[in-house]
Scaffold this motif. Structure first.
Motif, PDB file in Angstrom:
ATOM      1  N   CYS A 283      -4.491   6.313  -3.918  1.00 12.71           N
ATOM      2  CA  CYS A 283      -3.418   5.395  -4.341  1.00 12.71           C
ATOM      3  C   CYS A 283      -2.875   5.701  -5.734  1.00 12.71           C
TER       4      CYS A 283
ATOM      5  N   GLU B 157      -7.116  -4.518  -8.067  1.00 10.55           N
ATOM      6  CA  GLU B 157      -5.925  -4.617  -7.224  1.00 10.55           C
ATOM      7  C   GLU B 157      -4.938  -5.627  -7.794  1.00 10.55           C
TER       8      GLU B 157
ATOM      9  N   GLU C 299      -7.416   2.386   2.303  1.00  9.80           N
ATOM     10  CA  GLU C 299      -8.308   1.817   1.288  1.00  9.80           C
ATOM     11  C   GLU C 299      -9.094   0.620   1.811  1.00  9.80           C
ATOM     12  N   ASN C 300      -8.523  -0.144   2.763  1.00 11.17           N
ATOM     13  CA  ASN C 300      -9.252  -1.274   3.339  1.00 11.17           C
ATOM     14  C   ASN C 300     -10.503  -0.795   4.072  1.00 11.17           C
TER      15      ASN C 300
ATOM     16  N   CYS D   6       0.847  -1.202   0.000  1.00 16.54           N
ATOM     17  CA  CYS D   6       0.000   0.000   0.000  1.00 16.54           C
ATOM     18  C   CYS D   6       0.875   1.242   0.000  1.00 16.54           C
TER      19      CYS D   6
ATOM     20  N   THR E  52      -5.835   4.127 -10.907  1.00 18.05           N
ATOM     21  CA  THR E  52      -4.507   3.742 -10.417  1.00 18.05           C
ATOM     22  C   THR E  52      -3.775   2.890 -11.436  1.00 18.05           C
TER      23      THR E  52
ATOM     24  N   ASP F 226     -11.158   4.535  -8.449  1.00 20.10           N
ATOM     25  CA  ASP F 226     -10.084   4.118  -7.540  1.00 20.10           C
ATOM     26  C   ASP F 226      -9.077   3.232  -8.272  1.00 20.10           C
ATOM     27  N   VAL F 227      -9.428   1.941  -8.456  1.00 19.95           N
ATOM     28  CA  VAL F 227      -8.451   0.992  -8.998  1.00 19.95           C
ATOM     29  C   VAL F 227      -8.193   1.206 -10.484  1.00 19.95           C
TER      30      VAL F 227
ATOM     31  N   TYR G  11     -13.082  -4.400  -7.280  1.00 21.13           N
ATOM     32  CA  TYR G  11     -11.959  -3.805  -6.550  1.00 21.13           C
ATOM     33  C   TYR G  11     -10.771  -4.771  -6.488  1.00 21.13           C
ATOM     34  N   GLN G  12     -11.030  -6.023  -6.124  1.00 20.50           N
ATOM     35  CA  GLN G  12      -9.960  -7.009  -6.012  1.00 20.50           C
ATOM     36  C   GLN G  12      -9.340  -7.322  -7.368  1.00 20.50           C
TER      37      GLN G  12
ATOM     38  N   GLN H 188      -3.375  -4.099 -10.799  1.00 20.86           N
ATOM     39  CA  GLN H 188      -2.470  -3.048 -10.334  1.00 20.86           C
ATOM     40  C   GLN H 188      -1.180  -3.663  -9.799  1.00 20.86           C
ATOM     41  N   GLY H 189      -1.336  -4.768  -9.031  1.00 23.10           N
ATOM     42  CA  GLY H 189      -0.156  -5.452  -8.499  1.00 23.10           C
ATOM     43  C   GLY H 189       0.737  -5.980  -9.611  1.00 23.10           C
TER      44      GLY H 189
END
Length: 819
Positions: free
Chosen positions: A476, A295, A264-265, A45, A803, A799-800, A291-292, A298-299
């Motif tokens: 983020c 993520e 964010e959590n 994060c 990002t 958000d995601v 969202y996941q 994004q990762g």
């Protein structure tokens, strides 16, 4: 000693101790700082990283803290008087109060060799403890730990040259305590093994997450498509939600307990649980799924970016072929000592700095300099670690340990560059700290106030808007992408032979208005040659060059070297007495009982010696023996091929003024300035006068403008330190240049300054694009959501999605065209 250098050509060249910017010499000795580096394993994060940095910086014992989210590295500086006992525990406590699952691991110094020894057959715990205790008492061992489970002894050796002796002593200890245990020395691939394990764990974690995500998505589809009873439908949605979002909610609860609310959590948990509370079950699960998924992407993008940046500086050699007698042993570069002989085969990387003692080959220096043209090396030539041997077999005598080598310094410089944050990064970090709480309180107001003051407004309707509002608010996109952009720019520049020591210098290069150049070794080649020897007053030319050579025999300046080369005979130094260097004038020495003066016209005037005045574009060294003028020597330098192009290109990209400072005479200075198209030249300057001129020029720039000084390393330390940005024409392997400046041009080409500025401008464009894009989309979505025109789907994209796009855009910063 630099006698002639100070006198006749460049009076700024002096053996002056380098003092960091904005610190006076008296201040520099007051406090020493201790730098420690830590790996934050599991850090994912960027916003949390910024919080860690801020919180650690406020601790009394830490003078500064910097978290590099890209490399997951924490760098802290402590006042040298502070004790470092318990530092790891303190840092771990702070880090885990923000991100409970993050592990803090201290980095080991390059000069510490980590060695693993297999203790095959070890089955006695008490014996293992004895082996560990006695191994720790061996001289040269920093630490020794027995891993009883894996039957290994792990040694940290700080005296690399004694490692063979240490290992023999370990064998003696083991044989005495446990005669049946077999000692096997393992290959020193600890770093690679660690990386592979880390990647393996990452892969396992990713597989587990993807399985959970897939199961959750499948259950979600079943619950959405099939016509089920409301009870079964709710149960399936809850199972789907727990699978995909359970960990997020759990992490949010743990963080709240530690006082870390606005992350964010928390935002995603409140938004999706709130959706369930108002009966929007499908949307609550779908938003968490989206969202996941975001993520995960994004990762992947961040990891790909990290790997790409790491690959830019993939110059670290994996092994060295150490020659022992007639045999070759493949060892880690850290195991090789000064004076050892190594062999480099065709296609291999040269592992350490050294001198070629046998063989000829073409070497590829592009990893260090960005230049694709190979260079030929042969016996007697110096060679650097990191270059690739193309075709011949080379035998090299090692001149530096790996930790002191050019390649190690370059790697350290690039890897630690992002600890010096750009103003934009600092602003965004500070902005994020205030932005999220403001948006959260705005969301609370959005949920409560409208139902109370607007007729017909329902609480559930405005609560939904508030929940979507929360999802958008996560910063983020900015906190992740901006450091990536700067790090990518620095990595890309390094592949072009330009080493930039921090994001702050990269950003400062955007506002350059005035560039001040040293002459010798910067705009000119610094390769001097005696072109005229004119003896007078019954002295012969041989006598003149003889006296000058003896007077200059203690100097390593290029001018002195050229005189000694012209003399061509070994110097009998026992005939030299009372050597005295006269700063800004020249040298005085007793040679075979006679007083010899060698220097510029100022030295002759100072000693009241009548000399012949001469006008030439070369450097003039006047010589007097026993107060009688013996004649003069003319030494010429040559302008670099790309100097004129560099000045022209700098003006084309908006640099307002180019200036040259030199200790040489006005005739030489004006001639060079006219050839190159410089705006101004100041000649015959002493070291302190160069600093004065830079200070006067500094007043001519605008408040936001920057002044660059370009010199050839530590010899120009006072001026490099005074300028906003110091650029050293380092040349490959110039340790002094790497230490002295903020930016190092590894190829000695002035035209690379233009390339550095272009890279800085490109990086800023990318960073500004990310800021405008991320903030712009978020503001638009916040307004739309507040007006009821946006749903949680758009909010999650805000958000995601934003990002992910910002991270992908940041990756462009490392793609630098060859200049």
């Amino acid at each position: 000693m630099k006698g002639m250098g100070k006198v006749v050509n460049n009076p700024s060249k002096s053996n002056i101790k380098l003092v960091p910017k904005n610190i006076t010499p008296s201040q520099s000795n007051i406090k020493a700082t201790v730098k420690r580096e830590f790996i934050l394993e599991g850090l994912g994060c960027a916003n949390c990283a910024a919080k860690m940095e801020h919180k650690l910086s406020t601790l009394e014992r830490i003078s500064s803290a910097s978290v590099n989210f890209v490399t997951k590295t924490l760098t802290v500086e402590l006042d040298g008087t502070n004790k470092t006992d318990g530092l790891v525990d303190t840092i771990t406590e702070v880090v885990q109060s923000i991100e409970g699952h993050v592990k803090v691991i201290e980095k080991q110094s390059n000069k510490v060799l980590k060695k693993e020894i297999k203790l095959q057959g070890l089955c006695c715990g008490n014996c293992a403890a004895k082996i560990e205790r006695e191994s720790n008492n061996i001289k040269g061992v920093k630490s020794a730990v027995v891993d009883f489970v894996n039957t290994k002894l792990i040694l940290e050796i700080d005296n690399l040259s004694k490692q063979n002796v240490i290992i023999e002593k370990v064998k003696e200890i083991v044989k005495r305590i446990e005669p049946d245990v077999k000692v096997i020395e393992l290959e020193n691939n600890n770093r690679g093994a660690k990386d592979k394990t880390h990647e393996h764990n990452h892969d396992e974690s990713n597989k587990s997450d993807m399985i959970k995500f897939g199961a959750s998505a499948l259950i979600f589809v079943v619950a959405s498509v099939l016509n089920l009873s409301s009870y079964i439908e709710l149960t399936l949605f809850l199972i789907s939600y727990i699978l995909v979002g359970g960990e997020v909610v759990l992490r949010a609860i743990k963080n709240i307990r530690r006082g870390q609310v606005f992350d964010e959590n928390f935002l995603m948990s409140i938004a999706t649980i709130g959706a369930f509370a108002i009966g929007q079950y499908p949307e609550g699960v779908a938003v968490m799924l989206f969202y996941q998924l975001g993520e995960m992407f994004q990762g992947f993008a961040v990891n790909r970016s990290r790997k790409s940046i790491t690959a830019l500086m993939d110059i670290r050699p994996d092994f060295a072929n150490l020659k022992i007698g007639d045999e070759l042993k493949k060892v880690s570069p850290e195991e090789v000592g000064v004076g050892d002989i190594i062999v480099v085969k065709p296609g291999e990387k040269v592992p350490l700095d050294g001198k070629v003692i046998e063989g000829n080959s073409m070497v590829d220096t592009s990893a260090l300099t960005g230049e694709s043209v190979p260079r030929e090396v042969g016996a007697g030539d110096s060679i650097l670690g990191g270059v690739i041997n193309r075709n011949g077999l080379l035998t090299i005598e090692v001149e530096k340990e790996f930790g002191d080598s050019t390649i190690a310094k370059i790697l350290d410089l690039v890897q630690n560059a992002s600890s010096k944050k750009a103003p934009t990064e600092n602003f965004i970090t500070k902005f994020a700290r205030y932005y999220t709480p403001i948006v959260v309180f705005s969301a609370v107001a959005l949920a409560i106030i409208p139902p109370l003051v607007i007729d017909g407004a329902t609480f559930s309707q405005w609560l939904y808007r508030a929940l979507a509002f929360l999802v958008v608010s996560c910063p983020c996109a900015l906190v992740v992408s901006i450091p990536l952009g700067f790090f990518g720019g620095i990595g890309g520049a390094s592949r072009n032979g330009i080493l930039i020591k921090g994001g702050n210098y990269l950003e400062a290069l955007n506002n350059v208005e005035i560039i001040v150049f040293d002459k010798t070794g910067t705009l000119t080649k610094g390769v001097f040659k005696v072109t005229e020897v004119k003896a007078q007053n019954n002295f012969t030319s041989d006598e003149l060059i003889n006296y000058a050579a003896y007077a200059e025999s203690y100097s390593n300046h290029p001018i002195a070297t050229s005189i000694l080369k012209a003399y061509g005979t070994e110097i009998a130094k026992d005939s030299i007495e009372n050597y005295e260097e006269i700063s800004g004038y020249g040298v005085k020495a007793m040679v075979s009982g006679r007083e010899v003066l060698a220097g510029n016209f100022k030295l002759m005037n100072n000693e009241k010696i009548i000399y012949q005045q001469i006008e030439t574009i070369g450097t003039v060294v006047h010589v007097a023996v026993d107060k009688r003028y013996a004649g003069y020597i003319v030494i010429s330098d040559e302008i670099k091929e790309d100097s004129a192009k560099a000045i022209k290109d700098l003006k084309a990209i908006g640099v307002k003024k180019t200036v040259m400072l030199t200790g040489d005479n006005k005739i030489v200075g004006n001639k060079v300035a006219k050839q190159l198209g410089l705006d101004k030249v100041y000649a015959e300057l002493l070291p302190d006068q160069k600093v004065e001129k830079v200070e006067l020029l500094d007043k001519e720039k605008s408040p936001k403008g920057k002044l660059i000084f370009v010199g050839d390393g530590i010899n120009d330390a006072p001026v490099l330190a005074r300028a906003d940005i110091g650029i050293a024409m380092g040349g490959v392997g110039s340790d002094a240049a790497i230490e002295a400046a903020d930016v190092v041009i590894m190829t000695d080409e002035p035209s690379k300054i233009t390339a550095a500025i272009k890279i800085a401008k490109k990086t800023r464009r990318i960073v500004m694009q990310n800021i405008i894009f991320a903030l712009g989309i978020k503001i638009i979505l916040l307004v739309l959501v507040a007006m009821g025109l946006g749903t949680m789907w758009e909010a999650v994209f805000g958000d995601v999605g934003v990002t992910l796009l910002a991270v992908l855009n940041s990756m462009r910063a490392m793609k630098v065209e060859k200049m």
